[in-house]
Design a protein around this motif. Structure first.
Motif, PDB file in Angstrom:
ATOM      1  N   ALA A  91      44.271  64.853   8.442  1.00  0.00           N
ATOM      2  CA  ALA A  91      44.919  63.736   9.130  1.00  0.00           C
ATOM      3  C   ALA A  91      46.424  63.942   9.241  1.00  0.00           C
ATOM      4  CB  ALA A  91      44.631  62.424   8.391  1.00  0.00           C
ATOM      5  N   ASN A  92      47.000  63.288  10.246  1.00  0.00           N
ATOM      6  CA  ASN A  92      48.443  63.140  10.412  1.00  0.00           C
ATOM      7  C   ASN A  92      49.188  64.470  10.477  1.00  0.00           C
ATOM      8  OD1 ASN A  92      50.802  61.669  10.776  1.00  0.00           O
ATOM      9  ND2 ASN A  92      51.187  61.429   8.578  1.00  0.00           N
ATOM     10  N   GLY A  93      48.603  65.437  11.157  1.00  0.00           N
ATOM     11  CA  GLY A  93      49.313  66.681  11.425  1.00  0.00           C
ATOM     12  C   GLY A  93      49.409  67.642  10.270  1.00  0.00           C
ATOM     13  N   GLU A  94      48.733  67.368   9.163  1.00  0.00           N
ATOM     14  CA  GLU A  94      48.794  68.294   8.029  1.00  0.00           C
ATOM     15  C   GLU A  94      47.940  69.527   8.328  1.00  0.00           C
ATOM     16  OE1 GLU A  94      48.487  68.342   3.175  1.00  0.00           O
ATOM     17  OE2 GLU A  94      47.542  66.703   4.285  1.00  0.00           O
ATOM     18  N   ALA A  95      48.480  70.686   8.025  1.00  0.00           N
ATOM     19  CA  ALA A  95      47.752  71.932   8.271  1.00  0.00           C
ATOM     20  C   ALA A  95      46.500  71.998   7.401  1.00  0.00           C
ATOM     21  CB  ALA A  95      48.660  73.119   7.978  1.00  0.00           C
ATOM     22  N   GLY A  96      45.511  72.746   7.877  1.00  0.00           N
ATOM     23  CA  GLY A  96      44.304  72.949   7.089  1.00  0.00           C
ATOM     24  C   GLY A  96      43.200  71.986   7.449  1.00  0.00           C
ATOM     25  N   THR A  97      42.142  72.046   6.659  1.00  0.00           N
ATOM     26  CA  THR A  97      40.963  71.215   6.907  1.00  0.00           C
ATOM     27  C   THR A  97      40.572  70.467   5.638  1.00  0.00           C
ATOM     28  OG1 THR A  97      39.504  73.083   6.375  1.00  0.00           O
ATOM     29  CG2 THR A  97      40.091  72.751   8.695  1.00  0.00           C
ATOM     30  N   THR A  98      39.715  69.469   5.815  1.00  0.00           N
ATOM     31  CA  THR A  98      39.302  68.632   4.696  1.00  0.00           C
ATOM     32  C   THR A  98      38.425  69.413   3.719  1.00  0.00           C
ATOM     33  OG1 THR A  98      37.444  67.843   6.020  1.00  0.00           O
ATOM     34  CG2 THR A  98      39.448  66.516   6.053  1.00  0.00           C
ATOM     35  N   ASP A  99      38.505  69.003   2.445  1.00  0.00           N
ATOM     36  CA  ASP A  99      37.797  69.708   1.374  1.00  0.00           C
ATOM     37  C   ASP A  99      36.524  69.012   0.932  1.00  0.00           C
ATOM     38  OD1 ASP A  99      39.809  71.864   0.842  1.00  0.00           O
ATOM     39  OD2 ASP A  99      41.077  70.120   0.433  1.00  0.00           O
ATOM     40  N   VAL A 100      36.392  67.730   1.229  1.00  0.00           N
ATOM     41  CA  VAL A 100      35.205  66.988   0.813  1.00  0.00           C
ATOM     42  C   VAL A 100      34.678  66.182   1.985  1.00  0.00           C
ATOM     43  CG1 VAL A 100      36.013  66.805  -1.582  1.00  0.00           C
ATOM     44  CG2 VAL A 100      36.498  64.948   0.025  1.00  0.00           C
ATOM     45  N   THR A 101      33.423  65.808   1.910  1.00  0.00           N
ATOM     46  CA  THR A 101      32.798  64.963   2.930  1.00  0.00           C
ATOM     47  C   THR A 101      32.847  63.511   2.466  1.00  0.00           C
ATOM     48  OG1 THR A 101      31.332  66.704   3.721  1.00  0.00           O
ATOM     49  CG2 THR A 101      30.664  64.431   4.145  1.00  0.00           C
ATOM     50  N   THR A 102      33.501  62.678   3.240  1.00  0.00           N
ATOM     51  CA  THR A 102      33.580  61.259   2.915  1.00  0.00           C
ATOM     52  C   THR A 102      32.539  60.491   3.711  1.00  0.00           C
ATOM     53  OG1 THR A 102      35.189  60.716   4.644  1.00  0.00           O
ATOM     54  CG2 THR A 102      36.066  61.494   2.532  1.00  0.00           C
ATOM     55  N   THR A 103      32.252  59.262   3.275  1.00  0.00           N
ATOM     56  CA  THR A 103      31.473  58.307   4.057  1.00  0.00           C
ATOM     57  C   THR A 103      32.351  57.091   4.282  1.00  0.00           C
ATOM     58  OG1 THR A 103      30.514  57.087   2.193  1.00  0.00           O
ATOM     59  CG2 THR A 103      29.397  59.131   2.867  1.00  0.00           C
ATOM     60  N   SER A 104      31.784  56.069   4.871  1.00  0.00           N
ATOM     61  CA  SER A 104      32.567  54.844   5.087  1.00  0.00           C
ATOM     62  C   SER A 104      32.882  54.144   3.775  1.00  0.00           C
ATOM     63  CB  SER A 104      31.806  53.894   6.009  1.00  0.00           C
ATOM     64  OG  SER A 104      30.564  53.525   5.434  1.00  0.00           O
ATOM     65  N   THR A 105      32.151  54.482   2.706  1.00  0.00           N
ATOM     66  CA  THR A 105      32.328  53.771   1.429  1.00  0.00           C
ATOM     67  C   THR A 105      32.581  54.684   0.243  1.00  0.00           C
ATOM     68  OG1 THR A 105      29.927  53.747   1.093  1.00  0.00           O
ATOM     69  CG2 THR A 105      30.917  51.814   2.172  1.00  0.00           C
ATOM     70  N   ALA A 200      52.458  64.211   7.960  1.00  0.00           N
ATOM     71  CA  ALA A 200      51.895  64.585   6.664  1.00  0.00           C
ATOM     72  C   ALA A 200      52.735  64.105   5.483  1.00  0.00           C
ATOM     73  CB  ALA A 200      51.677  66.101   6.584  1.00  0.00           C
ATOM     74  N   PHE A 201      53.449  62.976   5.655  1.00  0.00           N
ATOM     75  CA  PHE A 201      54.101  62.341   4.514  1.00  0.00           C
ATOM     76  C   PHE A 201      53.048  61.536   3.746  1.00  0.00           C
ATOM     77  CE2 PHE A 201      58.936  61.989   5.424  1.00  0.00           C
ATOM     78  CZ  PHE A 201      58.991  63.353   5.664  1.00  0.00           C
ATOM     79  N   TYR A 202      53.143  61.573   2.430  1.00  0.00           N
ATOM     80  CA  TYR A 202      52.203  60.841   1.588  1.00  0.00           C
ATOM     81  C   TYR A 202      52.914  59.708   0.860  1.00  0.00           C
ATOM     82  CZ  TYR A 202      48.316  64.015   2.355  1.00  0.00           C
ATOM     83  OH  TYR A 202      47.285  64.718   2.917  1.00  0.00           O
ATOM     84  N   ASP A 203      52.114  58.688   0.530  1.00  0.00           N
ATOM     85  CA  ASP A 203      52.628  57.516  -0.178  1.00  0.00           C
ATOM     86  C   ASP A 203      51.601  57.121  -1.226  1.00  0.00           C
ATOM     87  OD1 ASP A 203      54.245  55.418  -0.898  1.00  0.00           O
ATOM     88  OD2 ASP A 203      54.066  54.329   0.991  1.00  0.00           O
ATOM     89  N   ALA A 204      52.019  56.248  -2.144  1.00  0.00           N
ATOM     90  CA  ALA A 204      51.082  55.688  -3.111  1.00  0.00           C
ATOM     91  C   ALA A 204      50.183  54.670  -2.423  1.00  0.00           C
ATOM     92  CB  ALA A 204      51.847  55.017  -4.248  1.00  0.00           C
ATOM     93  N   ILE A 205      48.910  54.647  -2.791  1.00  0.00           N
ATOM     94  CA  ILE A 205      48.009  53.611  -2.291  1.00  0.00           C
ATOM     95  C   ILE A 205      48.476  52.275  -2.864  1.00  0.00           C
ATOM     96  CG2 ILE A 205      45.610  52.825  -2.212  1.00  0.00           C
ATOM     97  CD1 ILE A 205      44.786  55.750  -2.619  1.00  0.00           C
ATOM     98  N   GLY A 206      48.469  51.223  -2.057  1.00  0.00           N
ATOM     99  CA  GLY A 206      49.021  49.948  -2.471  1.00  0.00           C
ATOM    100  C   GLY A 206      48.219  49.253  -3.563  1.00  0.00           C
TER     101      GLY A 206
END
Length: 261
Positions: A91-105, A200-206
């Motif tokens: 997501a958000n322009g970060e290089a590379g690909t995802t490492d895990v498969t997520t679901t909606s939950t 690709a800036f990251y923040d703490a989850i609220g």
């Protein structure tokens, strides 16, 4: 003008037979202001022309009630979270690909290795006809925490600062907050506060007391147009060799999608 009577004076000259006289009333006439006012009741009304010129005439009009037009449009609001398979674009322009498969939950990080960051993604969509759009926030009930109380802290090194480029946890012995951390990024460049996640800036989850805005649009949304009806969220986690061992780290994330009228 007197009441509903308007008197026109032609001076002393006679009006010749067969002449055409055009009478302009109120704002139709130069510098005119006076008007014939419609009566307050409906039905047939007569406008009478008479006077000292030995002729009369009448025009009839029918006064009807004004037509009031009304309509209603039901509110529509649909919010969708979609999981993304491993090996997909980050997501958000970060290089590379995802490492895990997520679901909606679920975001199943699996076993984490020191010094090897993992990235996951979920896609959000909103369809609504709310006049002023919507906002989506997210918050966590706790850090990733084990049954014995060990935790993987918020980005970066347990300090909720401004969004920034990802950095590995510092891993300072005796400073538990630096053993591992987790962050979030959003591809939405039109948040209410602007493009706070840059590229690709990251923040703490609220937190529940201070949820993090990750998706926003100030108008109706179609559920598919980037930054207006759809966006991507990226999640990232990284630990050092000092992160406490446990096989049951867990947390709950809550999305809140709110229409704005």
């Amino acid at each position: 003008m007197s009441g509903q009577d308007i008197t026109f004076t032609n001076g002393s000259a006679a009006v010749a037979a067969g002449s055409v006289i055009e009478i302009q009333i109120g704002t139709n006439a130069d510098s005119g202001a006076n008007q014939i006012i419609n009566p307050g009741t409906t039905g047939t009304q007569e406008i009478t022309i008479t006077g000292s010129f030995d002729d009369t005439g009448a025009a009839r009009v029918f006064i009807i009630d004004d037509v009031t037009v009304t309509a209603a449009v039901d509110t529509t609001f649909e919010f969708t979270v979609t999981g993304v398979a491993s090996g997909q674009t980050n997501a958000n322009g970060e290089a590379g690909t995802t490492d895990v498969t997520t679901t909606s939950t679920t975001i199943p990080w699996g076993t984490l290795a020191a010094g090897a960051a993992k990235v996951a993604r979920q896609d959000l969509a909103v369809t609504t006809n709310a006049t002023n759009g919507f906002t989506v926030t997210v918050w966590q009930d706790q850090n990733l925490t084990s049954a014995v109380g060990s935790d993987i802290d918020i980005f970066a090194d347990g300090v909720d600062g401004a969004p920034a480029v990802w950095a590995a946890p510092s891993g300072t012995l005796g400073t538990e907050d630096t053993y591992g951390h987790q962050g979030i990024t959003s591809a939405d460049s039109t948040l209410s506060g602007g493009d706070t996640f840059d590229t690709a800036f990251y923040d703490a989850i609220g937190t529940q007391a201070s949820p993090l805005e990750v998706f926003y649009h100030g108008d109706v949304a179609d559920g598919s147009t980037a930054d207006k009806g759809a966006t991507e969220l990226g999640f990232k986690v990284e630990i050092t060799s000092l992160q406490e061992a446990a096989d049951d780290y867990t947390q709950t994330l809550t999305y809140v999608a709110t229409p704005t009228f």
